[in-house]
Write a protein that holds these residues in place. Structure first.
Motif, PDB file in Angstrom:
ATOM      1  N   THR A 241     -39.980  -5.671 -20.618  1.00 36.49           N
ATOM      2  CA  THR A 241     -39.899  -4.276 -21.064  1.00 36.49           C
ATOM      3  C   THR A 241     -39.920  -3.335 -19.875  1.00 36.49           C
ATOM      4  O   THR A 241     -39.196  -2.325 -19.852  1.00 36.49           O
ATOM      5  CB  THR A 241     -41.054  -3.947 -22.023  1.00 36.49           C
ATOM      6  OG1 THR A 241     -41.014  -4.840 -23.133  1.00 36.49           O
ATOM      7  CG2 THR A 241     -40.956  -2.518 -22.532  1.00 36.49           C
ATOM      8  N   ASP A 244     -36.565  -3.285 -18.296  1.00 37.50           N
ATOM      9  CA  ASP A 244     -35.652  -2.526 -19.154  1.00 37.50           C
ATOM     10  C   ASP A 244     -35.872  -1.028 -19.001  1.00 37.50           C
ATOM     11  O   ASP A 244     -34.919  -0.243 -19.031  1.00 37.50           O
ATOM     12  CB  ASP A 244     -35.855  -2.947 -20.609  1.00 37.50           C
ATOM     13  CG  ASP A 244     -34.885  -2.254 -21.548  1.00 37.50           C
ATOM     14  OD1 ASP A 244     -33.673  -2.479 -21.430  1.00 37.50           O
ATOM     15  OD2 ASP A 244     -35.351  -1.460 -22.402  1.00 37.50           O
ATOM     16  N   VAL A 247     -34.080   0.081 -15.922  1.00 33.25           N
ATOM     17  CA  VAL A 247     -32.637   0.147 -16.162  1.00 33.25           C
ATOM     18  C   VAL A 247     -32.283   1.416 -16.930  1.00 33.25           C
ATOM     19  O   VAL A 247     -31.324   2.119 -16.606  1.00 33.25           O
ATOM     20  CB  VAL A 247     -32.168  -1.100 -16.948  1.00 33.25           C
ATOM     21  CG1 VAL A 247     -30.709  -0.944 -17.378  1.00 33.25           C
ATOM     22  CG2 VAL A 247     -32.329  -2.356 -16.090  1.00 33.25           C
ATOM     23  N   ARG A 248     -33.084   1.731 -17.954  1.00 31.89           N
ATOM     24  CA  ARG A 248     -32.807   2.894 -18.795  1.00 31.89           C
ATOM     25  C   ARG A 248     -33.210   4.212 -18.138  1.00 31.89           C
ATOM     26  O   ARG A 248     -32.809   5.285 -18.595  1.00 31.89           O
ATOM     27  CB  ARG A 248     -33.558   2.766 -20.120  1.00 31.89           C
ATOM     28  CG  ARG A 248     -33.075   1.651 -21.034  1.00 31.89           C
ATOM     29  CD  ARG A 248     -34.025   1.451 -22.188  1.00 31.89           C
ATOM     30  NE  ARG A 248     -33.606   0.432 -23.116  1.00 31.89           N
ATOM     31  CZ  ARG A 248     -32.966   0.662 -24.257  1.00 31.89           C
ATOM     32  NH1 ARG A 248     -32.648   1.893 -24.605  1.00 31.89           N
ATOM     33  NH2 ARG A 248     -32.630  -0.321 -25.056  1.00 31.89           N
ATOM     34  N   GLY A 279     -30.843  -7.869 -13.393  1.00 31.15           N
ATOM     35  CA  GLY A 279     -30.486  -6.547 -13.886  1.00 31.15           C
ATOM     36  C   GLY A 279     -29.424  -5.893 -13.025  1.00 31.15           C
ATOM     37  O   GLY A 279     -28.501  -5.239 -13.529  1.00 31.15           O
TER      38      GLY A 279
END
Length: 342
Positions: A241, A244, A247-248, A279
């Motif tokens: 998480t 992620d 990345v976001r 990633g």
């Protein structure tokens, strides 16, 4: 049939039957030779009709209209009765909740009861200062009903008051995380966020278990807060998480800090490095995402992360290459500073 016999058979007291007569609801027209009221079969049926309508919550005045006005229709009145009944149930439920909360703190005397009542009123006040003082009142030794604190924390919109409520909950003992976790399933996004933020400030233990479950939430905000709290506590399950989030671009700096905390040994640092590099290689990672992932690599210790940065310093994306080269320089300077022979 005399009034005594009617009362016995109908279950309506003689006194109430006389009251019905005084209101004109029932008018026994018969009289015995001694002058006593005598009820006919039709009178008795009317009494049963009155009792049936009373069981629905109609007033005696409304019952009179219902029975005597041919144009009176039940639809509007029944709708009104539904509304009144709902209001009454809500009021009774609120009273029951308040009584249970008072009982939960096991008051020693009426003085304690009055203090709890005052506290509950303050928690529901429209004044933010009053709510904040109520949240902080536990420092004065006043027993605070935990369910009331949880309810207040999940509904509070004022940041300072919300912080005071989370502080109070963190000091309220066992059972609080389970109550807060109920908010994670709320249909309201703001309530879910308040629930996970409150759980994040709870002491380790039961709260960690609920935060682990929150990692699977469909709400990205809930997952993010849970991952940050778990990461800073060394729970490695938060890594996917956290990556992620980088990345976001959602709390990416905090996520990178949490990853650096989790990279506590070579094996964990290498696994985090692998996830960050994966990633970077993903087709959906845009330029800004690749830049954030590269920056996150700079905070991960170990040879594998350094080798990844060396490769990235030759990346075709100039911004990524420059970032990697700069991070390598910082790592080299840091290592030289830590080595007494240099």
């Amino acid at each position: 049939m005399l009034i005594g016999e009617v009362a016995r058979r109908s279950g309506v007291s003689a006194r109430m039957l006389r009251h019905y007569e005084s209101l004109g609801l029932v008018r026994p027209c018969g009289r015995t030779g001694s002058g006593y009221r005598e009820y006919s079969g039709e009178d008795i049926r009317r009494i049963f009709h009155i009792e049936s309508l009373r069981s629905l919550g109609l007033s005696l005045r409304e019952i009179g209209r219902a029975l005597d006005d041919p144009g009176f229709t039940p639809s509007a009145l029944v709708g009104d009765l539904i509304g009144r009944t709902r209001e009454r149930i809500a009021a009774e439920t609120e009273l029951l909740t308040r009584l249970r909360r008072i009982d939960a703190v096991d008051p020693a005397g009426w003085e304690d009861v009055l203090k709890v009542v005052a506290l509950l009123q303050a928690l529901g006040s429209k004044n933010a200062d009053a709510r904040q003082r109520a949240a902080l009142s536990s420092v004065d030794g006043i027993a605070v009903p935990v369910e009331a604190l949880v309810e207040a924390a999940l509904s509070e919109t004022e940041p300072n008051v919300a912080g005071a409520l989370r502080w109070a909950l963190a000091r309220s003992g066992d059972g609080v995380p389970a109550l807060l976790a109920q908010g994670l399933g709320s249909p309201v996004a703001a309530v879910r966020e308040r629930a996970v933020r409150s759980l994040a400030e709870m002491p380790a233990g039961e709260a960690v278990a609920w935060l682990r479950q929150a990692l699977a939430s469909p709400d990205v905000t809930v997952r993010g807060h849970a991952a940050l709290a778990l990461g800073m506590r060394g729970v490695f399950d938060a890594v996917p998480t956290l990556v992620d989030m980088i990345v976001r671009g959602r709390n990416d700096v905090d996520a990178a800090d949490a990853l650096s905390v989790l990279a506590s040994d070579t094996a964990k640092a290498d696994e985090i490095t692998t996830r960050l590099v994966d990633g970077l290689a993903h087709d959906t990672a845009g330029t800004s995402a690749r830049g954030r992932l590269t920056q996150a690599l700079g905070a991960v210790p170990g040879t594998k992360a350094s080798r990844a940065l060396v490769e990235l310093s030759q990346d075709e994306d100039r911004a990524v290459a420059l970032t990697a080269a700069y991070l390598l320089q910082l790592r080299d300077t840091s290592q030289r500073g830590d080595d007494p022979q240099l």
